[in-house]
Write a protein that holds these residues in place. Sequence first.
Motif, PDB file in Angstrom:
ATOM      1  N   PRO A 653       0.802  -1.233   0.000  1.00 47.50           N
ATOM      2  CA  PRO A 653       0.000   0.000   0.000  1.00 47.50           C
ATOM      3  C   PRO A 653       0.829   1.275   0.000  1.00 47.50           C
ATOM      4  O   PRO A 653       0.287   2.353  -0.276  1.00 47.50           O
ATOM      5  CB  PRO A 653      -0.814  -0.121   1.291  1.00 47.50           C
ATOM      6  CG  PRO A 653       0.033  -0.966   2.190  1.00 47.50           C
ATOM      7  CD  PRO A 653       0.742  -1.933   1.295  1.00 47.50           C
ATOM      8  N   GLU A 654       2.142   1.186   0.329  1.00 51.11           N
ATOM      9  CA  GLU A 654       2.987   2.378   0.401  1.00 51.11           C
ATOM     10  C   GLU A 654       4.068   2.287  -0.673  1.00 51.11           C
ATOM     11  O   GLU A 654       4.917   1.391  -0.645  1.00 51.11           O
ATOM     12  CB  GLU A 654       3.614   2.488   1.784  1.00 51.11           C
ATOM     13  CG  GLU A 654       2.586   2.613   2.904  1.00 51.11           C
ATOM     14  CD  GLU A 654       3.236   2.596   4.278  1.00 51.11           C
ATOM     15  OE1 GLU A 654       4.475   2.802   4.353  1.00 51.11           O
ATOM     16  OE2 GLU A 654       2.519   2.364   5.258  1.00 51.11           O
ATOM     17  N   ARG A 655       4.052   3.216  -1.608  1.00 50.03           N
ATOM     18  CA  ARG A 655       4.949   3.158  -2.760  1.00 50.03           C
ATOM     19  C   ARG A 655       6.428   3.172  -2.366  1.00 50.03           C
ATOM     20  O   ARG A 655       7.207   2.340  -2.867  1.00 50.03           O
ATOM     21  CB  ARG A 655       4.623   4.306  -3.702  1.00 50.03           C
ATOM     22  CG  ARG A 655       5.361   4.263  -5.021  1.00 50.03           C
ATOM     23  CD  ARG A 655       4.826   5.309  -5.970  1.00 50.03           C
ATOM     24  NE  ARG A 655       5.347   5.140  -7.307  1.00 50.03           N
ATOM     25  CZ  ARG A 655       4.897   5.830  -8.366  1.00 50.03           C
ATOM     26  NH1 ARG A 655       3.924   6.696  -8.219  1.00 50.03           N
ATOM     27  NH2 ARG A 655       5.416   5.618  -9.556  1.00 50.03           N
ATOM     28  N   PRO A 656       6.886   4.076  -1.470  1.00 48.65           N
ATOM     29  CA  PRO A 656       8.322   4.080  -1.125  1.00 48.65           C
ATOM     30  C   PRO A 656       8.787   2.767  -0.514  1.00 48.65           C
ATOM     31  O   PRO A 656       9.905   2.308  -0.789  1.00 48.65           O
ATOM     32  CB  PRO A 656       8.433   5.236  -0.121  1.00 48.65           C
ATOM     33  CG  PRO A 656       7.263   6.110  -0.392  1.00 48.65           C
ATOM     34  CD  PRO A 656       6.170   5.183  -0.821  1.00 48.65           C
ATOM     35  N   LEU A 657       7.926   2.151   0.285  1.00 52.75           N
ATOM     36  CA  LEU A 657       8.303   0.892   0.918  1.00 52.75           C
ATOM     37  C   LEU A 657       8.477  -0.214  -0.126  1.00 52.75           C
ATOM     38  O   LEU A 657       9.413  -1.028  -0.046  1.00 52.75           O
ATOM     39  CB  LEU A 657       7.214   0.496   1.933  1.00 52.75           C
ATOM     40  CG  LEU A 657       7.607  -0.483   3.036  1.00 52.75           C
ATOM     41  CD1 LEU A 657       8.737   0.075   3.878  1.00 52.75           C
ATOM     42  CD2 LEU A 657       6.383  -0.794   3.909  1.00 52.75           C
ATOM     43  N   VAL A 658       7.611  -0.239  -1.125  1.00 52.10           N
ATOM     44  CA  VAL A 658       7.703  -1.238  -2.189  1.00 52.10           C
ATOM     45  C   VAL A 658       8.951  -0.999  -3.035  1.00 52.10           C
ATOM     46  O   VAL A 658       9.679  -1.942  -3.379  1.00 52.10           O
ATOM     47  CB  VAL A 658       6.430  -1.214  -3.065  1.00 52.10           C
ATOM     48  CG1 VAL A 658       6.572  -2.178  -4.247  1.00 52.10           C
ATOM     49  CG2 VAL A 658       5.204  -1.577  -2.241  1.00 52.10           C
ATOM     50  N   GLU A 659       9.210   0.229  -3.376  1.00 56.06           N
ATOM     51  CA  GLU A 659      10.400   0.548  -4.181  1.00 56.06           C
ATOM     52  C   GLU A 659      11.677   0.174  -3.442  1.00 56.06           C
ATOM     53  O   GLU A 659      12.616  -0.377  -4.029  1.00 56.06           O
ATOM     54  CB  GLU A 659      10.402   2.035  -4.528  1.00 56.06           C
ATOM     55  CG  GLU A 659       9.288   2.435  -5.500  1.00 56.06           C
ATOM     56  CD  GLU A 659       9.240   3.935  -5.732  1.00 56.06           C
ATOM     57  OE1 GLU A 659       9.831   4.681  -4.902  1.00 56.06           O
ATOM     58  OE2 GLU A 659       8.618   4.366  -6.727  1.00 56.06           O
ATOM     59  N   ARG A 676      20.252 -13.442 -15.936  1.00 60.37           N
ATOM     60  CA  ARG A 676      20.246 -11.982 -15.838  1.00 60.37           C
ATOM     61  C   ARG A 676      19.026 -11.550 -15.033  1.00 60.37           C
ATOM     62  O   ARG A 676      17.916 -12.062 -15.256  1.00 60.37           O
ATOM     63  CB  ARG A 676      20.188 -11.327 -17.219  1.00 60.37           C
ATOM     64  CG  ARG A 676      21.451 -11.455 -18.051  1.00 60.37           C
ATOM     65  CD  ARG A 676      21.274 -10.720 -19.363  1.00 60.37           C
ATOM     66  NE  ARG A 676      21.093  -9.279 -19.145  1.00 60.37           N
ATOM     67  CZ  ARG A 676      20.631  -8.441 -20.083  1.00 60.37           C
ATOM     68  NH1 ARG A 676      20.308  -8.924 -21.277  1.00 60.37           N
ATOM     69  NH2 ARG A 676      20.497  -7.169 -19.828  1.00 60.37           N
ATOM     70  N   VAL A 677      19.238 -10.633 -14.125  1.00 56.85           N
ATOM     71  CA  VAL A 677      18.140 -10.049 -13.355  1.00 56.85           C
ATOM     72  C   VAL A 677      17.912  -8.638 -13.869  1.00 56.85           C
ATOM     73  O   VAL A 677      18.808  -7.774 -13.780  1.00 56.85           O
ATOM     74  CB  VAL A 677      18.451 -10.040 -11.847  1.00 56.85           C
ATOM     75  CG1 VAL A 677      17.311  -9.372 -11.074  1.00 56.85           C
ATOM     76  CG2 VAL A 677      18.668 -11.472 -11.348  1.00 56.85           C
ATOM     77  N   LEU A 678      16.750  -8.396 -14.435  1.00 55.10           N
ATOM     78  CA  LEU A 678      16.403  -7.099 -15.024  1.00 55.10           C
ATOM     79  C   LEU A 678      15.475  -6.353 -14.076  1.00 55.10           C
ATOM     80  O   LEU A 678      14.502  -6.912 -13.574  1.00 55.10           O
ATOM     81  CB  LEU A 678      15.725  -7.309 -16.379  1.00 55.10           C
ATOM     82  CG  LEU A 678      16.476  -8.200 -17.374  1.00 55.10           C
ATOM     83  CD1 LEU A 678      15.643  -8.437 -18.620  1.00 55.10           C
ATOM     84  CD2 LEU A 678      17.814  -7.574 -17.736  1.00 55.10           C
ATOM     85  N   GLY A 679      15.767  -5.104 -13.842  1.00 55.56           N
ATOM     86  CA  GLY A 679      14.944  -4.306 -12.949  1.00 55.56           C
ATOM     87  C   GLY A 679      15.636  -4.079 -11.621  1.00 55.56           C
ATOM     88  O   GLY A 679      16.834  -4.361 -11.480  1.00 55.56           O
ATOM     89  N   PRO A 680      14.892  -3.543 -10.652  1.00 51.68           N
ATOM     90  CA  PRO A 680      13.435  -3.391 -10.650  1.00 51.68           C
ATOM     91  C   PRO A 680      12.976  -2.206 -11.495  1.00 51.68           C
ATOM     92  O   PRO A 680      13.721  -1.281 -11.765  1.00 51.68           O
ATOM     93  CB  PRO A 680      13.117  -3.155  -9.172  1.00 51.68           C
ATOM     94  CG  PRO A 680      14.347  -2.493  -8.631  1.00 51.68           C
ATOM     95  CD  PRO A 680      15.506  -3.101  -9.376  1.00 51.68           C
ATOM     96  N   GLU A 694       6.106  -3.095  -8.096  1.00 57.29           N
ATOM     97  CA  GLU A 694       7.411  -3.070  -8.761  1.00 57.29           C
ATOM     98  C   GLU A 694       7.690  -4.475  -9.282  1.00 57.29           C
ATOM     99  O   GLU A 694       7.314  -5.476  -8.655  1.00 57.29           O
ATOM    100  CB  GLU A 694       8.514  -2.659  -7.778  1.00 57.29           C
ATOM    101  CG  GLU A 694       8.452  -1.214  -7.341  1.00 57.29           C
ATOM    102  CD  GLU A 694       9.103  -0.268  -8.343  1.00 57.29           C
ATOM    103  OE1 GLU A 694      10.135  -0.650  -8.927  1.00 57.29           O
ATOM    104  OE2 GLU A 694       8.583   0.852  -8.525  1.00 57.29           O
ATOM    105  N   ARG A 695       8.383  -4.540 -10.430  1.00 56.61           N
ATOM    106  CA  ARG A 695       8.652  -5.837 -11.064  1.00 56.61           C
ATOM    107  C   ARG A 695      10.143  -6.040 -11.300  1.00 56.61           C
ATOM    108  O   ARG A 695      10.862  -5.098 -11.653  1.00 56.61           O
ATOM    109  CB  ARG A 695       7.916  -5.965 -12.402  1.00 56.61           C
ATOM    110  CG  ARG A 695       6.404  -6.019 -12.313  1.00 56.61           C
ATOM    111  CD  ARG A 695       5.815  -6.077 -13.704  1.00 56.61           C
ATOM    112  NE  ARG A 695       6.229  -7.249 -14.435  1.00 56.61           N
ATOM    113  CZ  ARG A 695       5.515  -8.367 -14.562  1.00 56.61           C
ATOM    114  NH1 ARG A 695       4.322  -8.443 -14.016  1.00 56.61           N
ATOM    115  NH2 ARG A 695       5.967  -9.384 -15.245  1.00 56.61           N
ATOM    116  N   LEU A 696      10.581  -7.281 -11.142  1.00 53.04           N
ATOM    117  CA  LEU A 696      11.888  -7.724 -11.605  1.00 53.04           C
ATOM    118  C   LEU A 696      11.647  -8.872 -12.566  1.00 53.04           C
ATOM    119  O   LEU A 696      10.708  -9.673 -12.385  1.00 53.04           O
ATOM    120  CB  LEU A 696      12.784  -8.190 -10.459  1.00 53.04           C
ATOM    121  CG  LEU A 696      13.283  -7.138  -9.462  1.00 53.04           C
ATOM    122  CD1 LEU A 696      12.269  -6.953  -8.337  1.00 53.04           C
ATOM    123  CD2 LEU A 696      14.631  -7.545  -8.879  1.00 53.04           C
TER     124      LEU A 696
END
Length: 735
Positions: A653-659, A676-680, A694-696
């Motif tokens: 629910p909190e964007r900074p925490l997810v990022e 290879r790990v792409l992202g996040p 957020e996706r990897l």
Amino acid sequence: MAFPVPVIVPVLLPLPLDQPYDYLLANGDAPSPGSFVVVPFGPRELLGIVWSRRSPRPVATARLKSVQTVLDTPPLPPTLLAFMQTVADHTLTPLGQVLRLAIASTSALAPAPLKLAYRRGPAPMPVKPSIVTARVLAAVGEVPGEAPIVAAELGKRAKASAAALRQLALDGLLQAVEVDTDGGPASPDPERPPLALDPQQEVAAAELVAMVEAKSGVALLDGVPGSGKTEVYFEAVAAALRAGRKVLVLLPEIALSAQWLERFVRRFGEVPVAWHSGLTSAQRRDRWRWIARGQAKVVVGARSALFLPLTDLGLIVVDEEHDQSFKQEEGGIYHARDMAIRRAAIEGCPIVLASATPSLETILAAGLGGHVEPEANWRHLHLPARHGTAPAAALELIDLRRQRPPRGAFLSVRLRQALQDTLERDGQSLLFLNRRGYAPLALCRACGHRFRCPNCSAWLTAHRLRRRLQCHHCGYGMPEPAHCPSCGTVDSLALSGPGVERVAEEVRQLLPEARIAVMTSDTVGTANAAEALVAAMAAREVDILIGTQMVAKGHHFPDLLTVGVIDADLGLAGGDLRASERTFQLLYQVAGRAGREARAGRVLVQTHVPDHPVLQALASGDRDRFLQVELAERQEAGMPPLGRLAALILSGPERPLVEKAARELARAAPFDPDIRVLGPAQAPIALLRGRWRERLLVKASAEVDLQAYLRGWLGAQKFSSKVMLTVDIDPQSFF
């Protein structure tokens, strides 16, 4: 005096946990694995199943809680338990979450309610019985102890009221009992004569029957639309039934089931047991118990049917195996086609994958496309021609750059003429646009304000029939506003772009005498509604059917002469690696609806990019060439099915925490030269149902054990309780 010795019972609970918990059973022997039990868990009582192995973290016996109830319900079979473990291992889904898929409807575990019934009581026959009494006693018979008759049925036969029956029971002339009237479903008859098959169909059917007899193998039944794939695999169904074994058929859409069931009844004389989300609780309970008791010989259902407690399976069929709806995207992510192949191996039975447009994964496994040899035990059965005399429909690309529709319209002059001509010839037409609602975007003419969902990063779709703006991701909706919430201007709502409702409005203005129906998940949300619309189309009560992908596959309408694709470019946009493949599949399938009987059909495809390889392949009918080119591009990029992918989605629910959690997860990725790990990166739909995402993306070569890598990496990570990690092995969508 000997006292019973408590036994320790491992219980798996339907929670996102990977291991069972140990409980004590004070009396009796330990139930067999798969048995249903009720146990305390914190302040709650939960339903679980006895698992086959103990908890890896033993607790002192004195601290163990006790099993409260062992349900009198057939246990889940050992093969299903093994399959659940396989699904958990492959998808990296907690085992308890996979259990939830197998017991998604707890009402199915409750015994069927008993019904009041009567039989002959011990009292002697009256010398002069009343007329009602005489009728009742004649109906139940003269001998006490004979089979009881349900009260409602007895009252109907004897024309007696419920009060009269109760009084006769008080007098001893009747005996009241409770009975279980659940006698199970009727069994399909494999000995009924099949439809006449042509030589190609007979060869394919014989191959499938041989696989059933050998109890192994994977077959790709690859046939053009109208080639009779269903009738061919029905012969394998018949072979399994003759051998006394069960059959599971998976279909992707409830809308496909109506005509499929009609074909099944024509071949086998009875309907199979259907399993889908539209069933009532009572229907789910009855059917689940039929299946668990082995009474259901053939089960047909959506992807959730894969987790039913079928025993002694002799055949699994995945019809339209390429269909995207076989991928479960939430609540335990899995692909039903891939998992069905694994269940068939566990059950010791063959599996048939049927499609006119096989997925690239299946194409590669079957050894087609020239990239690799077929996998062991796979075979390819090809039906290249339509059954009977129906010729292939002529397909024409309409270049919208040169043949623009009239101002404010979305149908070109050429397509309009075709609809008019078909109506005059007493034929039917189908218009396809894979976009629900009236318009995909609503905005204010005065200030440009766009209406978007408050819970998702998505625009609201206008639904003119309901006068609402709707989010197709979370379900949020609002009435069409009378004024702009930004600038306050009244009657300023502008609707941009076409949906199927808008196309229907245009066709009504163009052909007011035509009978028009719209087929989307909004208008036919249940199996019964879909069946009614399909029946209306087959009965010639509809002249023009307009719909989304629900109309694209599986249907057989003998008088459908014209198919029009409103916007063939819709699926080609965006960065989805499967965009070309899916667009080709969908357009090829919808084109295959035209001209399936004696009269020739035509397909008109509107596009702004007629030179696109997908559309050129469609126009030329060269499917194999398209597949070879697509496989070559995937191989060069190392993408599935010639490489492997896994998506890691973090949400909260909190964007900074997810990022922050996504960055820390990426930094913790172990080094591997083949991975290879792409992202996040922010997900394309960054806000979904009120959670930021957020996706990897983890990319690996085909030989890498991707699951082992992910277990080692993710098992050591700790996240805030507000952040959830979802793992999607072999993702099919990237939203």
